[in-house]
Structure formats: structure tokens, C-alpha cells
Motif scaffolding. Structure first.
Motif, PDB file in Angstrom:
ATOM      1  N   LEU A 140       4.337  -5.003   0.990  1.00  0.00           N
ATOM      2  CA  LEU A 140       3.856  -3.628   0.898  1.00  0.00           C
ATOM      3  C   LEU A 140       2.865  -3.484  -0.247  1.00  0.00           C
ATOM      4  O   LEU A 140       2.755  -4.358  -1.113  1.00  0.00           O
ATOM      5  CB  LEU A 140       5.038  -2.675   0.673  1.00  0.00           C
ATOM      6  CG  LEU A 140       6.192  -2.756   1.685  1.00  0.00           C
ATOM      7  CD1 LEU A 140       7.298  -1.788   1.283  1.00  0.00           C
ATOM      8  CD2 LEU A 140       5.716  -2.474   3.103  1.00  0.00           C
ATOM      9  N   ASN A 192       4.231   1.749  -2.100  1.00  0.00           N
ATOM     10  CA  ASN A 192       5.389   1.605  -1.217  1.00  0.00           C
ATOM     11  C   ASN A 192       6.459   0.696  -1.813  1.00  0.00           C
ATOM     12  O   ASN A 192       7.647   0.866  -1.526  1.00  0.00           O
ATOM     13  CB  ASN A 192       4.944   1.082   0.145  1.00  0.00           C
ATOM     14  CG  ASN A 192       4.220   2.129   0.961  1.00  0.00           C
ATOM     15  OD1 ASN A 192       4.512   3.306   0.868  1.00  0.00           O
ATOM     16  ND2 ASN A 192       3.239   1.711   1.748  1.00  0.00           N
ATOM     17  N   ARG A 193       6.069  -0.263  -2.625  1.00  0.00           N
ATOM     18  CA  ARG A 193       7.071  -1.079  -3.326  1.00  0.00           C
ATOM     19  C   ARG A 193       7.858  -0.218  -4.307  1.00  0.00           C
ATOM     20  O   ARG A 193       9.073  -0.373  -4.444  1.00  0.00           O
ATOM     21  CB  ARG A 193       6.403  -2.245  -4.055  1.00  0.00           C
ATOM     22  CG  ARG A 193       5.927  -3.361  -3.148  1.00  0.00           C
ATOM     23  CD  ARG A 193       5.398  -4.544  -3.950  1.00  0.00           C
ATOM     24  NE  ARG A 193       4.825  -5.564  -3.101  1.00  0.00           N
ATOM     25  CZ  ARG A 193       5.510  -6.505  -2.468  1.00  0.00           C
ATOM     26  NH1 ARG A 193       6.824  -6.555  -2.611  1.00  0.00           N
ATOM     27  NH2 ARG A 193       4.909  -7.412  -1.720  1.00  0.00           N
ATOM     28  N   TYR A 237       8.408   2.941  -3.980  1.00  0.00           N
ATOM     29  CA  TYR A 237       9.296   3.779  -3.180  1.00  0.00           C
ATOM     30  C   TYR A 237      10.514   2.995  -2.712  1.00  0.00           C
ATOM     31  O   TYR A 237      11.636   3.509  -2.714  1.00  0.00           O
ATOM     32  CB  TYR A 237       8.543   4.333  -1.976  1.00  0.00           C
ATOM     33  CG  TYR A 237       9.425   5.117  -1.027  1.00  0.00           C
ATOM     34  CD1 TYR A 237       9.784   6.440  -1.309  1.00  0.00           C
ATOM     35  CD2 TYR A 237       9.931   4.529   0.131  1.00  0.00           C
ATOM     36  CE1 TYR A 237      10.601   7.156  -0.457  1.00  0.00           C
ATOM     37  CE2 TYR A 237      10.754   5.247   0.989  1.00  0.00           C
ATOM     38  CZ  TYR A 237      11.086   6.552   0.694  1.00  0.00           C
ATOM     39  OH  TYR A 237      11.915   7.258   1.536  1.00  0.00           O
ATOM     40  N   ARG A 238      10.309   1.737  -2.309  1.00  0.00           N
ATOM     41  CA  ARG A 238      11.435   0.924  -1.847  1.00  0.00           C
ATOM     42  C   ARG A 238      12.404   0.637  -2.991  1.00  0.00           C
ATOM     43  O   ARG A 238      13.628   0.672  -2.799  1.00  0.00           O
ATOM     44  CB  ARG A 238      10.925  -0.389  -1.239  1.00  0.00           C
ATOM     45  CG  ARG A 238      12.032  -1.253  -0.659  1.00  0.00           C
ATOM     46  CD  ARG A 238      11.477  -2.289   0.300  1.00  0.00           C
ATOM     47  NE  ARG A 238      10.530  -3.194  -0.335  1.00  0.00           N
ATOM     48  CZ  ARG A 238       9.859  -4.139   0.340  1.00  0.00           C
ATOM     49  NH1 ARG A 238      10.019  -4.280   1.646  1.00  0.00           N
ATOM     50  NH2 ARG A 238       9.014  -4.940  -0.292  1.00  0.00           N
ATOM     51  N   LYS A 275      14.386   3.746  -3.502  1.00  0.00           N
ATOM     52  CA  LYS A 275      15.337   3.946  -2.405  1.00  0.00           C
ATOM     53  C   LYS A 275      16.536   3.017  -2.551  1.00  0.00           C
ATOM     54  O   LYS A 275      17.690   3.442  -2.375  1.00  0.00           O
ATOM     55  CB  LYS A 275      14.637   3.682  -1.072  1.00  0.00           C
ATOM     56  CG  LYS A 275      15.517   3.853   0.155  1.00  0.00           C
ATOM     57  CD  LYS A 275      15.922   5.295   0.356  1.00  0.00           C
ATOM     58  CE  LYS A 275      16.555   5.529   1.725  1.00  0.00           C
ATOM     59  NZ  LYS A 275      17.745   4.693   1.954  1.00  0.00           N
ATOM     60  N   TYR A 276      16.318   1.760  -2.870  1.00  0.00           N
ATOM     61  CA  TYR A 276      17.424   0.818  -3.041  1.00  0.00           C
ATOM     62  C   TYR A 276      18.268   1.176  -4.253  1.00  0.00           C
ATOM     63  O   TYR A 276      19.495   1.046  -4.225  1.00  0.00           O
ATOM     64  CB  TYR A 276      16.881  -0.612  -3.178  1.00  0.00           C
ATOM     65  CG  TYR A 276      16.437  -1.231  -1.872  1.00  0.00           C
ATOM     66  CD1 TYR A 276      16.248  -0.457  -0.732  1.00  0.00           C
ATOM     67  CD2 TYR A 276      16.193  -2.592  -1.772  1.00  0.00           C
ATOM     68  CE1 TYR A 276      15.844  -1.021   0.460  1.00  0.00           C
ATOM     69  CE2 TYR A 276      15.788  -3.169  -0.573  1.00  0.00           C
ATOM     70  CZ  TYR A 276      15.611  -2.372   0.536  1.00  0.00           C
ATOM     71  OH  TYR A 276      15.214  -2.933   1.725  1.00  0.00           O
ATOM     72  N   LYS A 324      20.082  -6.436  -1.109  1.00  0.00           N
ATOM     73  CA  LYS A 324      19.219  -5.430  -1.725  1.00  0.00           C
ATOM     74  C   LYS A 324      18.601  -5.944  -3.025  1.00  0.00           C
ATOM     75  O   LYS A 324      17.418  -5.697  -3.307  1.00  0.00           O
ATOM     76  CB  LYS A 324      20.026  -4.155  -2.005  1.00  0.00           C
ATOM     77  CG  LYS A 324      20.554  -3.452  -0.767  1.00  0.00           C
ATOM     78  CD  LYS A 324      19.430  -2.893   0.067  1.00  0.00           C
ATOM     79  CE  LYS A 324      19.948  -2.098   1.241  1.00  0.00           C
ATOM     80  NZ  LYS A 324      18.874  -1.541   2.079  1.00  0.00           N
ATOM     81  N   ASP A 358      10.111  -7.286  -5.411  1.00  0.00           N
ATOM     82  CA  ASP A 358       9.303  -6.084  -5.622  1.00  0.00           C
ATOM     83  C   ASP A 358       8.944  -5.919  -7.093  1.00  0.00           C
ATOM     84  O   ASP A 358       7.797  -5.572  -7.422  1.00  0.00           O
ATOM     85  CB  ASP A 358      10.057  -4.851  -5.118  1.00  0.00           C
ATOM     86  CG  ASP A 358       9.907  -4.654  -3.619  1.00  0.00           C
ATOM     87  OD1 ASP A 358       9.051  -5.322  -3.008  1.00  0.00           O
ATOM     88  OD2 ASP A 358      10.657  -3.830  -3.049  1.00  0.00           O
TER      89      ASP A 358
END
Length: 226
Positions: free
Chosen positions: A118, A122-123, A125-126, A129-130, A156, A163
Motif C-alpha cells: 500500500l 493506507n499503511r 490506516y492499516r 486499524k490493527y 497481525k 508496515d
């Protein structure tokens, strides 16, 4: 000499109408069309000439497509360029500062995991999220569920590891060290949870305590990636 009841039966049969013959139905065999996917560019999809196959040939083609050929041959999947037929390669790590100094890696890293490539936004955001998902796993730590918690955490944390590596590489010079420090605190905590929750130690109270400490760092990750 005909018996009386047989004679009456013949009379009934003679009066029945003749059943007409139905016209013979001719079955036409439909041809199969093979669509080629030999080029990665979808604009180059092409249609080959119609191919008539028998049932045995169709089954043979289907079996090759599902299970591939022997290890000495070339499978059909290797020819189209759309999926990987071998084990996934381990992504490279550009920042050795986030590895364990003693091992040169991280013990929680799971190989064979696909990590989508990504962009930086977006990284982030990931990671956020994790970091939001993992604290909920603390309530599931127990004798019958610890293995599932460890597997989920390992999956995860592996993605978060790669990331963080890419984010550090893309960060400005002044932002690199704070990210490295945060990543090391998080990954050291992940490894501690993994060690105390291993089958050898199996210390549930200590595992819960380590996970509570990890939750604090995960909150910092969420704040940083906001």
C-alpha cells in the motif's frame, strides 16, 4: 382353441388406438470456447478457436487446472501470470533498527503471509486499524483460547512489522527515530507476550499482564497514525 377370457382381451386390445411414434430428436453437440489469459494486460485477452472435447478430455483438463502437473513439469498456473504457484517470498526489511539485536529478526514473524503493498497513507490506516483490533484479544486469554490469541497476534503483528518498516523508510529525517522507538517498544512487547504465552511457560497471569502493557503501546500507535 382360445379361452373365453383371452378372446375378450384380444378384442379390447384391437380397439385401442395406435400410439404414434415421436420424431427422432437429434442432439447437437455444443462447442466449447477456451478463453486465453496469457497476458497480464487485460486488454490482450483473446479468444481461441472453438475446441470440441470429449468428456474424458474435459475431465483431464479440469484435473490439471485444479491440482497442476507433477513437480518435474510446468503447471498451467505458472503460464498465466495471475497467481503464485510457489511459496510466498519473505519481504525484505530496510530498517534493521527495528529487528531484535540478538537475533536480527523478530520471533513473531510469520512467513508465507501476503502483505498488500500500500501507499504510505493506507499503511498508516492499516496500522491504526490493527492497533484498534488487538486490545480486544486480551479478554480471550485463557487455557482454551490462548493458542488462538497467539495465532491472531502473530498474523497481525507480522503485517504491522512490515508496515512500520516501510513507513520509517518513507518518513522525514526528523520523524524516523520516533517511529523506530515506537516500533521497537511495540515489537519487544509482542515478543514478550509470545514468550510468556509459549507452551513451555504457559503463564496466563503474566501473559495477561504483558498484554495489558501492550495495549498501552497500541493506543500510542493509534494516536500516532491518526
Amino acid at each position: 382353441m382360445k379361452l373365453p377370457h383371452l378372446a375378450s382381451l384380444n378384442g379390447i386390445l384391437d380397439t385401442l388406438p395406435t400410439i404414434p411414434k415421436l420424431p427422432t430428436l437429434q442432439r447437437t453437440r455444443k462447442t466449447s470456447k477456451i478463453i486465453g489469459f496469457l497476458d497480464k494486460n487485460t486488454s490482450n485477452f483473446h479468444e481461441q478457436l472453438p475446441l470440441q472435447t470429449t468428456r474424458r478430455t474435459a475431465l483431464a483438463l479440469a484435473s490439471i487446472a485444479l491440482v497442476g502437473t507433477s513437480s518435474n513439469g510446468i503447471s498451467l498456473a505458472e503460464d498465466n501470470g495471475y497467481w503464485i504457484t510457489d511459496l510466498l517470498s519473505v519481504p525484505s526489511v530496510e530498517n534493521k533498527d527495528i529487528t531484535n539485536p540478538e537475533t536480527g529478526t523478530r520471533s513473531f514473524i510469520k512467513t508465507g503471509v501476503y502483505v498488500a503493498n500500500l501507499n504510505t497513507k493506507n499503511r498508516m490506516y492499516r496500522l491504526k486499524k490493527y492497533a484498534f483490533d488487538l486490545p480486544a484479544m486480551a479478554d480471550l486469554i485463557g487455557p482454551d483460547t490462548l493458542n488462538y490469541v497467539k495465532k491472531y497476534l502473530r498474523l497481525k503483528s507480522t503485517v504491522m512489522y512490515y508496515d512500520f518498516d516501510k513507513l520509517i523508510s518513507a518518513a522525514a529525517v526528523d520523524d524516523k527515530q520516533p517511529l523506530i522507538t515506537l516500533a521497537n517498544r511495540l515489537f519487544d512487547s509482542f515478543e514478550k507476550v509470545k514468550d510468556v504465552g509459549s507452551s513451555k511457560m504457559r503463564n496466563f497471569p503474566q501473559t495477561e499482564s504483558c498484554y495489558r502493557d501492550t495495549k498501552v503501546i497500541l493506543q500510542e500507535v493509534m494516536d500516532r497514525m491518526a
